[in-house]
Design an enzyme around this catalytic site. Structure first.
Site, PDB file in Angstrom:
ATOM      1  CE  LYS A 148      55.993  46.271  37.286  1.00  0.00           C
ATOM      2  NZ  LYS A 148      55.723  47.055  36.086  1.00  0.00           N
ATOM      3  CB  THR A 152      53.877  39.679  43.896  1.00  0.00           C
ATOM      4  OG1 THR A 152      52.517  40.019  43.643  1.00  0.00           O
ATOM      5  CG2 THR A 152      53.939  38.504  44.839  1.00  0.00           C
ATOM      6  NE  ARG A 184      53.974  52.315  39.753  1.00  0.00           N
ATOM      7  CZ  ARG A 184      53.674  51.658  38.640  1.00  0.00           C
ATOM      8  NH1 ARG A 184      53.128  52.312  37.624  1.00  0.00           N
ATOM      9  NH2 ARG A 184      53.886  50.365  38.530  1.00  0.00           N
ATOM     10  CE  LYS A 188      35.547  40.620  41.663  1.00  0.00           C
ATOM     11  NZ  LYS A 188      35.377  39.556  42.650  1.00  0.00           N
ATOM     12  CB  ALA A 229      53.468  53.429  33.230  1.00  0.00           C
ATOM     13  CG  PHE A 269      53.450  49.842  31.333  1.00  0.00           C
ATOM     14  CD1 PHE A 269      52.274  49.402  31.953  1.00  0.00           C
ATOM     15  CD2 PHE A 269      53.393  51.000  30.575  1.00  0.00           C
ATOM     16  CE1 PHE A 269      51.079  50.103  31.807  1.00  0.00           C
ATOM     17  CE2 PHE A 269      52.191  51.714  30.431  1.00  0.00           C
ATOM     18  CZ  PHE A 269      51.054  51.264  31.050  1.00  0.00           C
ATOM     19  CG  PHE A 319      51.565  29.975  38.878  1.00  0.00           C
ATOM     20  CD1 PHE A 319      50.875  31.060  39.427  1.00  0.00           C
ATOM     21  CD2 PHE A 319      50.819  28.919  38.369  1.00  0.00           C
ATOM     22  CE1 PHE A 319      49.486  31.086  39.453  1.00  0.00           C
ATOM     23  CE2 PHE A 319      49.433  28.927  38.402  1.00  0.00           C
ATOM     24  CZ  PHE A 319      48.759  30.013  38.942  1.00  0.00           C
ATOM     25  CD1 TRP A 374      51.129  35.296  45.034  1.00  0.00           C
ATOM     26  CD2 TRP A 374      51.056  33.075  45.315  1.00  0.00           C
ATOM     27  NE1 TRP A 374      49.816  34.907  44.938  1.00  0.00           N
ATOM     28  CE2 TRP A 374      49.737  33.550  45.110  1.00  0.00           C
ATOM     29  CE3 TRP A 374      51.250  31.716  45.519  1.00  0.00           C
ATOM     30  CZ2 TRP A 374      48.624  32.712  45.097  1.00  0.00           C
ATOM     31  CZ3 TRP A 374      50.141  30.865  45.512  1.00  0.00           C
ATOM     32  CH2 TRP A 374      48.839  31.380  45.301  1.00  0.00           C
TER      33      TRP A 374
END
Lengths: 558, 558
Positions: free
Chosen positions: A73, A75, A96, A107, A275, A303, A383, A411
């Site tokens: 989202k 990205t 945010r 991570k 959220a 979310f 992807f 991406w």
């Protein structure tokens, strides 16, 4: 072909001085308070100076219910912003800030991914410009002042058992969830039960993200309920006289932070409320300021669309007097396949049927989003293993829903990959077909607001509230809180309250376990299921491997 | 004549952009990480680049035992720095950062006073550049990781009752002094007693102020003892594997902060360890860097010379391999009168006899300071009610001690008022008569080090340590900590441990109540009397009146 990691790409970023980035949107150096060479806060006087300008168009990026496959989202938000700039539009992104504590468990997250990222990535995952530290300080000051008030005689007659103001720390520290405080004798106060949440769960965070200006901030802080007396009457932050000093502590934190994308386009990164028990959007002041500075502002909600977009519409837009011109709902072929029953390990294999089987989750979100009167575009975040047939299956499904799905390859390619998406989004925004309205009016009862969301958005048979909860809602209505919106706290993984129920389930109820009043933020929280406001660390926290390498670079954070 | 308040003067400051201030000492813009327009951090690469340069001369400002009259140690430090610049010397000032929490109890402190101040005053009393927040975060991470380690199986076999690592918050919150943590059942860990100190009391703070560089910082963090096993063997921070991530959190905090005096001379304001359980000086990295940049560096130590200067010499100088060329001992006529028995309300009336009666406190400090092999100048920080006869009485007394007292009017006149002091100080520094040595060698036993300070500095008959304490010291010697210096924690108001015993008392003992090992900071703390590591707020905290006025200025903080 080997792809570079997010951190490798981020480290290669050709950042421009933040003054150059500010200049792109008309903010001169004097109005930028720099934090290093690549971050700055925008001065209040500049914000004041642009108030008379017309607003640009607001674009909300939301997503299907999240799956372990990842949807991208943020990205897509970043990629779309860069894409709009690429096709010659003046645009910026508002997202945010990240919470510090969780980075030491798992991570840390990039702000975006691949060639659609916001930098400086490390600092945004660490102290950034200190906003969350300021919130922790302001929250902690109030905590200390409440117990100090009790210590010196408790003139306000606070019931020790009914102090509802918890403490916060920006760290995953389960040992602090529930404590007994003020032990050790007379000098340390009156022993009582207490506990800590993580900073992003603080009502101060939600307020900072909803306040129009510093005056509004102080008013809302003052409105917070911190405790009750034995007669159940509320004690406010204002009664403790903490609101002024808290505002002083938050003065700089209220100013939006400007940073840049990998393509040197401006981005505001500001605020980060939970959220679940809060509304999960970046700050109103950042979004409304951005709308004065560029023709298109791309922002995101937390979310999936059932929680994040719903709150964005019903809480943030309602309160800030803004509305989206277009909503972009992010989906991936992989997530569709997971919704269609494929295990994570098998996502790399073509499976058009599974894609089709998973599409109803997306379909319901499209329908929901349209019910706010706003046109919807689906962004298929590409992807590398996606096949043409799988992508086409999603496109066909979306077309059946009366919307359009656009494949986007930001991406992998940055704005070159998102230009098509940007073109479609700009076209829809410019068409001006949006006719936004929240899905319930202010004057609806609190219980009916909860029912409305449960039925219209989640498609539940209804929300289940016992008499105690209904009485509580009624009491708040009598006390003048009836016109507040509701903030749903439920799992993000399903339309239902059962996280394992993927797709577009029906025939379920939404049990409301508890209701809470955030009188300063201005919403009533309906807690549906287990909500964790203080996470713990895993068995092997990522902190164990985080360190500086010989070149002074941070390793292990990503 | 009406005098302006510190805050009025500070608000009228004609600040220059921090890049101009940096340029004065050869730091280019690229090596300054700005925080707003009037604060910056100095880059590590710049610090590395100046290591080959010769050192300037270090001037320590200390004072008599503090009285309610106020001595103006920081004011004199700043005034002397400006005075040196005025007489054509290249000089800068190095002082400590202020703690956030206490500002909400009592009114915040200026950095200096009158026309000898460092600005921006408000921000230095609030979040400044976030150093203390970073320390709080690093400390909190370790706290969370210790309980997390226990939660997941306690492989290190930590004795729950012997976790010595407390938590910290930068707030005066007495309710957190003693708590029971991990309540609420299995998911929240194993209940145990715990507690919070204020951030400046953290060993992380002391380490940040003593570490040479980031590598040294991480080593020292790793060396900290966080708990003991049932067999009393220590568990280190390194065992918890928190040292790397803590170093990452402290990466920016390690860089000195540059700000400016009212006269636009550069100042480093960096670090702020407690002056009782820690050594009370600004950071080694700031001081050693400043010595590479200017010919004279004026710095100060905490409390009076018996505590602050002693630790500066025996801990900071010893560890950092630096030494002062001159020591300035600040005294005021008013403080001499209070030491001579005059009540605060009567300080405005001339009383030469009382001045003379109070002088022995000053005399003993002069003698002590000389015992470190360093020439001493007394700065009489002028107050408007001082009479010529009173000033002369101090001068005469100091002359009898084989030193010189110089009247300095920097508070009223800025550098014009401190030029005489600066001239004298520069003359002594340039004469090169200093032959510095700590007053005890590394190889002396820990108990004897404590005795040495008690006898040679405090002039006590001796330190009183029971067998348990002697055994503890012996154990630490066996474990390899015998070469550490000792850090005395006692009242700052008297040479003795009785705060009401002013002047130059004799015939007393120094009872050592407790000893603590700060294995990372590298000293053994001898606690002599009540030491408060978590202050409380007063009945009417200053926070109640702190607020932003209509112009957005902070009111009530000063």
């Amino acid at each position: 072909m080997a792809y570079k990691s997010d951190i490798e790409i981020a480290r290669e970023a050709q950042k421009k001085p933040i003054q150059e980035i500010g200049a792109k949107i008309g903010i001169q150096s004097a109005d930028l308070l720099p934090y290093g060479h690549d971050k700055a806060k925008v001065s209040q006087s500049f914000i004041n100076s642009v108030q008379g300008r017309p607003d640009g168009k607001l674009i909300l990026v939301t997503a299907i219910n999240p799956t372990p496959a990842g949807e991208g989202k943020t990205t897509t938000t970043v990629g779309l912003g860069d894409g709009l700039n690429r096709i010659g539009k003046k645009a910026m992104v508002c997202i945010r800030e990240a919470s510090l504590g969780p980075n030491f468990g798992m991570k840390g997250g990039a702000a975006g991914g691949g060639y659609a990222q916001i930098v400086p990535m490390e600092e945004m995952n660490l102290h950034f410009t200190g906003d969350f530290h300021a919130i922790t300080s302001a929250h902690s000051l109030l905590s200390a002042m409440i117990d100090n008030h009790i210590y010196w005689g408790n003139e306000l007659d606070i019931d020790l058992r009914r102090v509802v103001w918890r403490r916060v720390v920006d760290m995953n520290d389960r040992a602090l969830r529930q404590i007994t405080a003020s032990l050790g004798g007379v000098a340390n106060g009156f022993p009582r039960e207490a506990g800590f949440d993580i900073t992003v769960a603080s009502e101060v965070m939600a307020i900072l993200c909803l306040a129009k200006d510093l005056k509004d901030l102080q008013n809302r802080l003052g409105d917070m309920i911190v405790a009750y007396r034995r007669d159940r009457s509320p004690v406010f932050c204002r009664d403790i006289k903490a609101d002024g000093a808290m505002t002083v502590l938050l003065k700089d934190a209220m100013q939006p932070n400007i940073v840049q994308t990998l393509e040197n386009n401006p981005a505001f990164v500001h605020g980060g409320p939970f959220a679940n028990i809060a509304h999960g959007c970046n700050s109103v002041i950042a979004t409304t300021t951005a709308l004065k500075l560029t023709d298109y502002v791309v922002t995101e909600a937390g979310f999936g669309a059932d929680l994040g977009a719903e709150k964005f519409m019903n809480i943030k837009c309602r309160k800030a007097g803004i509305s989206p011109s277009v909503v972009v709902c992010v989906a991936t072929v992989r997530a569709m396949k997971m919704n269609g029953g494929v295990a994570k390990a098998d996502l790399g294999t073509e499976n058009v049927d599974a894609v089709k089987a998973g599409c109803p989750n997306l379909g319901r979100h499209i329908e929901n989003l349209k019910s706010f009167g706003v046109p919807v575009v689906v962004a298929i975040n590409h992807f590398v293993t996606d096949t043409d047939a799988e992508v086409q299956a999603v496109k066909d499904f979306v077309a059946e829903q009366g919307a359009e799905a656009v494949l986007s390859r930001h991406w992998e390619l940055g704005s070159e990959g998102s230009a098509d998406l940007a073109t479609k989004v700009a076209e829809l925004a410019d068409a001006g077909t949006a006719d936004f309205a929240p899905i319930y009016p202010d004057e609806m009862s609190l219980a009916d607001k909860i029912q409305t969301i449960a039925k219209k958005i989640y498609r539940a048979d209804g929300a289940v509230m016992d008499q105690k909860i209904l009485d509580q809602l009624k009491l708040w209505e009598d006390q003048g809180y009836g016109s507040l919106p509701v903030c749903m706290a439920k799992t993000q993984y399903s339309f239902s309250t059962d996280p394992t129920l993927r797709g577009a389930p029906t025939g379920f109820n939404v049990p409301v376990r508890e209701v809470r009043l955030s009188a300063g933020a201005g919403f009533v929280v309906a807690v549906c299921g287990e909500i964790m406001t203080m996470p713990g660390l895993p068995r092997v926290p990522s902190a164990e491997s985080i360190h500086l390498n010989e070149d002074g670079q941070i390793e292990g954070l990503f």
